[in-house]
Design a protein around this motif. Structure first.
Motif, PDB file in Angstrom:
ATOM      1  N   TRP A 157       0.835  -1.150   0.149  1.00 24.93           N
ATOM      2  CA  TRP A 157      -0.216  -0.019  -0.140  1.00 24.93           C
ATOM      3  C   TRP A 157       1.032   1.292   0.088  1.00 24.93           C
ATOM      4  O   TRP A 157       0.729   2.368  -0.746  1.00 24.93           O
ATOM      5  CB  TRP A 157      -1.041   0.027   1.405  1.00 24.93           C
ATOM      6  N   GLU A 158       1.800   1.221   0.955  1.00 26.46           N
ATOM      7  CA  GLU A 158       2.596   2.714   1.086  1.00 26.46           C
ATOM      8  C   GLU A 158       3.434   3.127   0.074  1.00 26.46           C
ATOM      9  O   GLU A 158       3.383   4.299  -0.632  1.00 26.46           O
ATOM     10  CB  GLU A 158       3.225   2.535   2.389  1.00 26.46           C
ATOM     11  N   ILE A 159       4.156   2.117  -0.603  1.00 25.00           N
ATOM     12  CA  ILE A 159       5.088   2.421  -1.627  1.00 25.00           C
ATOM     13  C   ILE A 159       4.361   2.883  -2.997  1.00 25.00           C
ATOM     14  O   ILE A 159       4.513   3.892  -3.445  1.00 25.00           O
ATOM     15  CB  ILE A 159       5.884   1.222  -1.917  1.00 25.00           C
ATOM     16  N   PRO A 160       3.346   2.073  -3.389  1.00 23.42           N
ATOM     17  CA  PRO A 160       2.575   2.420  -4.499  1.00 23.42           C
ATOM     18  C   PRO A 160       1.921   3.804  -4.451  1.00 23.42           C
ATOM     19  O   PRO A 160       1.633   4.467  -5.300  1.00 23.42           O
ATOM     20  CB  PRO A 160       1.651   1.313  -4.742  1.00 23.42           C
ATOM     21  N   ILE A 161       1.507   4.116  -3.276  1.00 20.24           N
ATOM     22  CA  ILE A 161       0.737   5.326  -3.184  1.00 20.24           C
ATOM     23  C   ILE A 161       1.644   6.457  -2.476  1.00 20.24           C
ATOM     24  O   ILE A 161       1.300   7.599  -3.075  1.00 20.24           O
ATOM     25  CB  ILE A 161      -0.333   5.279  -1.824  1.00 20.24           C
ATOM     26  N   MET A 162       2.427   6.229  -1.717  1.00 24.10           N
ATOM     27  CA  MET A 162       3.154   7.431  -1.095  1.00 24.10           C
ATOM     28  C   MET A 162       4.718   7.556  -1.812  1.00 24.10           C
ATOM     29  O   MET A 162       5.433   8.649  -1.371  1.00 24.10           O
ATOM     30  CB  MET A 162       3.392   7.214   0.403  1.00 24.10           C
ATOM     31  N   GLY A 163       4.928   6.557  -2.307  1.00 27.19           N
ATOM     32  CA  GLY A 163       6.332   6.587  -3.035  1.00 27.19           C
ATOM     33  C   GLY A 163       7.572   5.953  -2.112  1.00 27.19           C
ATOM     34  O   GLY A 163       7.198   5.596  -0.973  1.00 27.19           O
ATOM     35  N   THR A 164       8.480   5.382  -2.987  1.00 26.35           N
ATOM     36  CA  THR A 164       9.642   4.831  -2.337  1.00 26.35           C
ATOM     37  C   THR A 164      10.366   5.785  -1.124  1.00 26.35           C
ATOM     38  O   THR A 164      10.694   5.352  -0.070  1.00 26.35           O
ATOM     39  CB  THR A 164      10.705   4.281  -3.040  1.00 26.35           C
ATOM     40  N   ASP A 165      10.779   6.870  -1.623  1.00 24.63           N
ATOM     41  CA  ASP A 165      11.568   7.806  -0.659  1.00 24.63           C
ATOM     42  C   ASP A 165      10.907   8.154   0.687  1.00 24.63           C
ATOM     43  O   ASP A 165      11.367   7.993   1.624  1.00 24.63           O
ATOM     44  CB  ASP A 165      11.514   9.173  -1.316  1.00 24.63           C
ATOM     45  N   PHE A 166       9.598   8.508   0.496  1.00 18.24           N
ATOM     46  CA  PHE A 166       8.387   8.559   1.876  1.00 18.24           C
ATOM     47  C   PHE A 166       8.524   7.445   2.794  1.00 18.24           C
ATOM     48  O   PHE A 166       8.598   7.352   3.927  1.00 18.24           O
ATOM     49  CB  PHE A 166       7.019   9.015   1.268  1.00 18.24           C
ATOM     50  N   THR A 167       8.631   6.196   2.121  1.00 17.23           N
ATOM     51  CA  THR A 167       8.333   5.037   2.797  1.00 17.23           C
ATOM     52  C   THR A 167       9.566   4.513   3.463  1.00 17.23           C
ATOM     53  O   THR A 167       9.593   4.257   4.944  1.00 17.23           O
ATOM     54  CB  THR A 167       8.001   3.831   2.048  1.00 17.23           C
ATOM     55  N   LEU A 168      10.737   4.770   2.884  1.00 18.58           N
ATOM     56  CA  LEU A 168      12.055   4.331   3.417  1.00 18.58           C
ATOM     57  C   LEU A 168      12.542   5.579   4.523  1.00 18.58           C
ATOM     58  O   LEU A 168      12.883   5.078   5.723  1.00 18.58           O
ATOM     59  CB  LEU A 168      13.210   4.602   2.376  1.00 18.58           C
ATOM     60  N   TRP A 169      12.058   6.595   4.405  1.00 25.66           N
ATOM     61  CA  TRP A 169      12.309   7.666   5.391  1.00 25.66           C
ATOM     62  C   TRP A 169      11.368   7.422   6.559  1.00 25.66           C
ATOM     63  O   TRP A 169      11.858   7.467   7.683  1.00 25.66           O
ATOM     64  CB  TRP A 169      12.076   9.065   4.973  1.00 25.66           C
ATOM     65  N   ARG A 170      10.249   7.154   6.308  1.00 22.00           N
ATOM     66  CA  ARG A 170       9.225   6.758   7.466  1.00 22.00           C
ATOM     67  C   ARG A 170       9.740   5.564   8.190  1.00 22.00           C
ATOM     68  O   ARG A 170       9.619   5.700   9.582  1.00 22.00           O
ATOM     69  CB  ARG A 170       7.737   6.741   6.879  1.00 22.00           C
ATOM     70  N   ILE A 171      10.124   4.472   7.524  1.00 18.14           N
ATOM     71  CA  ILE A 171      10.700   3.501   8.253  1.00 18.14           C
ATOM     72  C   ILE A 171      11.728   3.685   9.175  1.00 18.14           C
ATOM     73  O   ILE A 171      12.058   3.179  10.066  1.00 18.14           O
ATOM     74  CB  ILE A 171      10.861   2.336   7.300  1.00 18.14           C
ATOM     75  N   LEU A 172      12.836   4.366   8.131  1.00 16.94           N
ATOM     76  CA  LEU A 172      14.046   4.683   9.181  1.00 16.94           C
ATOM     77  C   LEU A 172      13.644   5.446  10.356  1.00 16.94           C
ATOM     78  O   LEU A 172      14.470   5.195  11.151  1.00 16.94           O
ATOM     79  CB  LEU A 172      15.022   5.491   8.092  1.00 16.94           C
ATOM     80  N   ILE A 173      12.819   6.228  10.227  1.00 13.99           N
ATOM     81  CA  ILE A 173      12.569   7.256  11.340  1.00 13.99           C
ATOM     82  C   ILE A 173      11.691   6.339  12.618  1.00 13.99           C
ATOM     83  O   ILE A 173      11.971   6.811  13.871  1.00 13.99           O
ATOM     84  CB  ILE A 173      11.815   8.394  11.102  1.00 13.99           C
ATOM     85  N   SER A 174      10.916   5.447  12.048  1.00 12.93           N
ATOM     86  CA  SER A 174      10.334   4.673  13.075  1.00 12.93           C
ATOM     87  C   SER A 174      11.018   3.591  13.734  1.00 12.93           C
ATOM     88  O   SER A 174      10.642   2.853  14.777  1.00 12.93           O
ATOM     89  CB  SER A 174       9.109   4.010  12.093  1.00 12.93           C
TER      90      SER A 174
END
Length: 203
Positions: A157-174
């Motif tokens: 869900w997240e990568i297709p909708i929000m993009g790879t950069d957003f998902t990677l940064w969100r995971i890194l921060i989490s």
């Protein structure tokens, strides 16, 4: 001397296998009573506005929804029960128990991140881990990691909708959050439910 039942494994020698307070589930608790009252009040408001037809329409729709969810709930409960029988208690207690330290929190975080499925899978598995020796801290780290990092939702869900950069940064921060939550859970739990001293510690 009677043999220990497979459903009631013999207690380990240390205090980690002591039954945890608050693990007994009541068929009807305060949460059930509160939800039932809220349902009754809501149904009364709908009946006052839309009459019996409105109430029956919602009831029919939700009974159909409940019938669709029920098999998954049963599958999740059975999964948790079977896992609690399969997992080696001593290894789980050593890897995820109260004495597992930071490594236990990291293992719980990694397991939660790769755990597939929805809540029908995650919560029964978490309950099974608690039953076979994991402590609150490692289990909290697992659940928080599954909630925040879970790769399945990120890929689907997240990568297709929000993009790879957003998902990677969100995971890194989490990433630090499950470990911090697990450490806090372990800190609070041992103070609310202090474990009796192990025999080895007394000598």
């Amino acid at each position: 001397m009677s043999e220990p039942s497979p459903n009631n494994p013999a207690p380990a020698e240390d205090a980690e296998s002591e039954p945890r307070p608050g693990r007994v589930r009541k068929p009807i608790g305060w949460s059930t009573i509160i939800i039932a009252v809220l349902v009754a009040v809501s149904a009364g408001l709908v009946w006052r506005r839309d009459g019996t037809v409105g109430v029956l329409e919602i009831l029919t729709h939700d009974l159909s929804l409940f019938g669709g969810i029920l098999p998954r709930v049963l599958a999740g409960c059975l999964l948790g029960a079977f896992i609690s029988e399969i997992l080696p208690h001593e290894k789980v207690s050593r890897s995820l128990g109260p004495k597992s330290g930071l490594m236990g929190l990291l293992i719980g975080t990694a397991f939660g991140a790769i755990l597939p499925g929805g809540p029908f899978t995650a919560y029964p598995v978490a309950s099974a881990l608690l039953a076979v020796g994991a402590d609150f801290g490692a289990t909290i780290a697992m659940v928080v990691s599954w909630t925040l990092i879970g790769y399945g939702r990120a890929v689907a869900w997240e990568i297709p909708i929000m993009g790879t950069d957003f998902t990677l940064w969100r995971i890194l921060i989490s990433l630090p959050l499950p470990v911090l939550a697990g450490a806090l859970g372990r800190f609070v739990y041992v103070r609310i439910y202090p474990q009796p001293a192990a025999k080895d510690d007394e000598n």
